[in-house]
Scaffold this active site. Sequence first.
Site, PDB file in Angstrom:
ATOM      1  CD1 TRP A   1      -2.611   1.702   0.533  1.00  0.00           C
ATOM      2  CD2 TRP A   1      -1.974   1.850   2.678  1.00  0.00           C
ATOM      3  NE1 TRP A   1      -3.313   2.736   1.114  1.00  0.00           N
ATOM      4  CE2 TRP A   1      -2.949   2.844   2.421  1.00  0.00           C
ATOM      5  CE3 TRP A   1      -1.444   1.747   3.963  1.00  0.00           C
ATOM      6  CZ2 TRP A   1      -3.378   3.734   3.395  1.00  0.00           C
ATOM      7  CZ3 TRP A   1      -1.880   2.638   4.930  1.00  0.00           C
ATOM      8  CH2 TRP A   1      -2.835   3.613   4.652  1.00  0.00           C
TER       9      TRP A   1
ATOM     10  CG  ASP B   1      -1.904  -2.411   7.648  1.00  0.00           C
ATOM     11  OD1 ASP B   1      -2.983  -2.353   8.263  1.00  0.00           O
ATOM     12  OD2 ASP B   1      -1.608  -1.626   6.718  1.00  0.00           O
TER      13      ASP B   1
ATOM     14  CE  LYS C   1      -9.734  -0.876   4.109  1.00  0.00           C
ATOM     15  NZ  LYS C   1      -8.863   0.286   4.350  1.00  0.00           N
TER      16      LYS C   1
HETATM   17  N1  PLA Z   1      -3.551  -0.520   5.366  1.00  0.00           N
HETATM   18  C1  PLA Z   1      -3.803  -0.962   4.136  1.00  0.00           C
HETATM   19  C2  PLA Z   1      -3.047  -2.131   3.625  1.00  0.00           C
HETATM   20  C3  PLA Z   1      -4.773  -0.316   3.347  1.00  0.00           C
HETATM   21  O1  PLA Z   1      -5.007  -0.773   2.127  1.00  0.00           O
HETATM   22  C4  PLA Z   1      -5.467   0.786   3.854  1.00  0.00           C
HETATM   23  C5  PLA Z   1      -6.493   1.524   3.031  1.00  0.00           C
HETATM   24  C6  PLA Z   1      -5.170   1.178   5.167  1.00  0.00           C
HETATM   25  C7  PLA Z   1      -4.203   0.512   5.892  1.00  0.00           C
HETATM   26  C8  PLA Z   1      -5.809   2.335   5.847  1.00  0.00           C
HETATM   27  O2  PLA Z   1      -7.133   2.377   5.888  1.00  0.00           O
HETATM   28  P1  PLA Z   1      -7.908   3.266   6.945  1.00  0.00           P
HETATM   29  O3  PLA Z   1      -6.940   4.264   7.498  1.00  0.00           O
HETATM   30  O4  PLA Z   1      -8.978   3.918   6.165  1.00  0.00           O
HETATM   31  O5  PLA Z   1      -8.378   2.303   7.970  1.00  0.00           O
HETATM   32  N2  PLA Z   1      -6.340   1.518   1.642  1.00  0.00           N
HETATM   33  C9  PLA Z   1      -7.330   2.096   0.727  1.00  0.00           C
HETATM   34  C10 PLA Z   1      -7.576   3.562   0.976  1.00  0.00           C
HETATM   35  C11 PLA Z   1      -8.647   1.377   0.858  1.00  0.00           C
HETATM   36  C12 PLA Z   1      -6.383   4.457   1.088  1.00  0.00           C
HETATM   37  O6  PLA Z   1      -5.464   4.396   0.266  1.00  0.00           O
HETATM   38  O7  PLA Z   1      -6.375   5.238   2.046  1.00  0.00           O
HETATM   39  C13 PLA Z   1      -6.801   1.869  -0.704  1.00  0.00           C
HETATM   40  O8  PLA Z   1      -7.505   2.189  -1.653  1.00  0.00           O
HETATM   41  O9  PLA Z   1      -5.690   1.311  -0.837  1.00  0.00           O
END
Ligand code: PLA
Length: 427
Positions: free
Chosen positions: A157, A238, A274
């Site tokens: 991510w 995570d 989510k």
């Molecule tokens: N960790 C991972 C691996 C994630 O994909 C995301 C969210 C988070 C943490 C954090 O989410 P939160 O802070 O909202 O609980 N990833 C999303 C959104 C869904 C983003 O980038 O913020 C994504 O589209 O990858």
Amino acid sequence: MASRAVIARRIFGRGGLGVAGARAMSTGWWGGVEPAAKDPILGVTEAFLADPSPNKVNVGVGAYRDDDGKPVVLECVREAERRISGNLNMEYLPMGGSIRMIEETLKLAYGENSELIKDKRIAAVQALSGTGACRLFADFQKRFLPDSQIYIPVPTWSNHHNIWRDAHVPQRTFHYYHPESKGLDFAGLMDDVKNAPNGSFFLLHACAHNPTGVDPSEEQWREISYQFKVKNHFAFFDMAYQGFASGDPERDAKAIRIFLEDGHLIGCAQSYAKNMGLYGQRVGCLSVLCEDEMQAVAVKSQLQQIARPMYSNPPVHGALIVSIILNDPDLKNLWLKEVKGMADRIIGMRTALRENLESLGSSLSWEHITNQIGMFCYSGLTPEQVDHLTNEFHIYMTRNGRISMAGVTTGNVGYLANAIHEVTKSS
Ligand code: PLA
């Protein structure tokens, strides 16, 4: 017209701005500030919103949509809100957040009957969703082990890099994904684990790896855990998608449970964005498993002290929703059913996307769409092909070729498949 000096005297008094102030004024206060680069994920949403095309499709951010493409508020959440309505006490939560919410959240990660919870060995605080939990941990790591580094999977991510960068923790990477096989690079991963200095920190996705949709098997997790033990590494999990990999939050905690069985002291970031659809409520939890209760009390107090000057205490509303749902057996069952429903709809869309591509006569293999799990399909599309999809077909996704399957619907899957076929058929 009044001169800048006169204006400055009006604002700042007879002494004017002083030398530093005058210099700032001559260039404007923020003259040295360049626009920031667009976020590779949230920037996609911005571009999507700005596109007037009626055909546009957003498969960028990982936000669940129903089969009509509409955002979803879960029934269990609606019921919890009804119960809150009128009774809400809006006073501050403690610095560490809602104790009731945290208790139930720990059970999801560590197990309903976990001895570790009973023995009070887990330092846990409510966090600003998964991002906040990761950031709090990164700051804690820097404060108490300032010479440590973090090993991050390739790919991951994108925000993981920003989080540990802003916490000033140096980053290393480890092999994770194998582009040719579109699966796990287990040999590369194990080599990196073995070659890292003893006692290194590793960031692991507990389930439904983002962006690849590729998780180690149970057997592979056991081997990873064993090797972590040999090397005395620290695993930070995570867990942003508990329930989205298999449809069952309990099964999705398997990797963590394996590490616990092996006696590791782990850290864990949990998010309800989510799996409860509480995206904007920013509700999550950071936990750090300690050697004993005394250590856990100390660690928790330090986590709270990091939170206090940043945001003082976390928001109350989302925590109340989660506590109500998880403390009521009927509502909890409804939640589990709804999580499974979301996971199943995504699995159905994986099949539909693959079948559509195959029936268009694509000569490429699309098997990985159905092999991968969780919210995302790591399609293998190149950045240029993604640009083509966006410019010609108004389809928005991150440039690494990640498709948020949560945004694919019966209504748009044919259009999406056709566009993907068009941009890949000559490759
Ligand atoms: N960790 C991972 C691996 C994630 O994909 C995301 C969210 C988070 C943490 C954090 O989410 P939160 O802070 O909202 O609980 N990833 C999303 C959104 C869904 C983003 O980038 O913020 C994504 O589209 O990858």
